[in-house]
Design a protein around this motif. Structure first.
Motif, PDB file in Angstrom:
ATOM      1  N   ALA A  89     -18.596  38.404  31.130  1.00 32.93           N
ATOM      2  CA  ALA A  89     -17.553  38.839  32.029  1.00 32.93           C
ATOM      3  C   ALA A  89     -18.172  40.344  32.457  1.00 32.93           C
ATOM      4  N   GLU A  90     -17.952  40.285  33.998  1.00 32.68           N
ATOM      5  CA  GLU A  90     -18.297  41.648  34.526  1.00 32.68           C
ATOM      6  C   GLU A  90     -17.174  42.530  34.641  1.00 32.68           C
ATOM      7  N   PRO A  91     -17.314  43.756  34.372  1.00 36.60           N
ATOM      8  CA  PRO A  91     -16.315  44.600  34.426  1.00 36.60           C
ATOM      9  C   PRO A  91     -15.839  44.798  35.889  1.00 36.60           C
ATOM     10  N   GLU A  92     -14.308  44.897  36.136  1.00 39.53           N
ATOM     11  CA  GLU A  92     -13.751  44.898  37.559  1.00 39.53           C
ATOM     12  C   GLU A  92     -14.143  46.383  37.985  1.00 39.53           C
ATOM     13  N   PRO A  93     -14.694  46.387  39.329  1.00 41.63           N
ATOM     14  CA  PRO A  93     -14.971  47.584  39.966  1.00 41.63           C
ATOM     15  C   PRO A  93     -13.793  48.706  40.010  1.00 41.63           C
ATOM     16  N   THR A  94     -14.108  49.839  39.796  1.00 46.52           N
ATOM     17  CA  THR A  94     -13.088  50.687  40.026  1.00 46.52           C
ATOM     18  C   THR A  94     -12.946  51.068  41.421  1.00 46.52           C
ATOM     19  N   PRO A  95     -11.517  50.894  42.072  1.00 47.31           N
ATOM     20  CA  PRO A  95     -11.106  51.171  43.437  1.00 47.31           C
ATOM     21  C   PRO A  95     -11.372  52.479  43.930  1.00 47.31           C
TER      22      PRO A  95
END
Length: 181
Positions: A89-95
């Protein structure tokens, strides 16, 4: 000697019953471990479903239409792939934070900024030409004048909404809300 006693039959029946019970428990444990990805001590990526024996909660993700599913051999059923086949699982990019707009030429920036499409329109009262100010008060410098009956769009306001920021004739300025309708 050729006669089988009742206690021998009971022993054989109990042995078969115990073997069936052990096989049933082993099948349930194996199914739960297979569904949760904990078979052979391997854990699924991010899978935290406890192995409680409740196969309905362990299989909840299998029926999820958004989940990836893989067909089994001839039955057409879907199954969760083994842990080694699941991608990490790749971490969600921080907006990136949305930059707060600044209004050039103002001494005081608005406390409230209206989003595009939510900006209220006002009309300057018919009997007043209004002075646009650099801040929300009459003690701030005059930036420009807005003629009576002119329609303006509020871009922002002070905390209590008594003054609004508008753009008129290419300049930003504050107008007293009580003189707008």
């Amino acid at each position: 000697e050729g006669c089988v006693t009742m206690s021998d039959l009971r022993k054989k029946a109990m042995t078969r019953l115990v073997l069936c019970a052990v096989a049933l428990v082993a099948s349930i444990i194996f199914s739960v471990l297979l569904l949760t990805g904990n078979l052979d001590g391997q854990t699924g990526s991010g899978d935290t479903t406890p192995a409680t024996g409740d196969t309905t909660s362990a299989a909840a993700g299998v029926d999820d239409p958004t989940a990836d599913s893989f067909p089994t051999e001839a039955t057409g059923d879907t199954a969760v792939p083994p842990a080694e086949e699941q991608p990490a699982a790749e971490p969600e990019p921080t907006p990136e934070p949305t930059p707060v707009p600044t209004f050039d030429g103002l001494s005081v920036q608005p406390a409230v900024i209206y989003n595009e499409g939510e900006q209220p329109s006002y009309t300057v009262t018919p009997d007043n030409n209004l002075n646009m100010r650099a801040g929300p008060g009459t003690d701030y410098d005059k930036v420009s004048k807005v003629p009576a009956s002119t329609v303006v769009t509020a871009l922002g306001a002070n905390e209590d909404g008594s003054w609004v920021v508008v753009n008129y004739d290419g300049k930003y300025g504050w107008l007293k809300a009580e003189f707008l309708s």
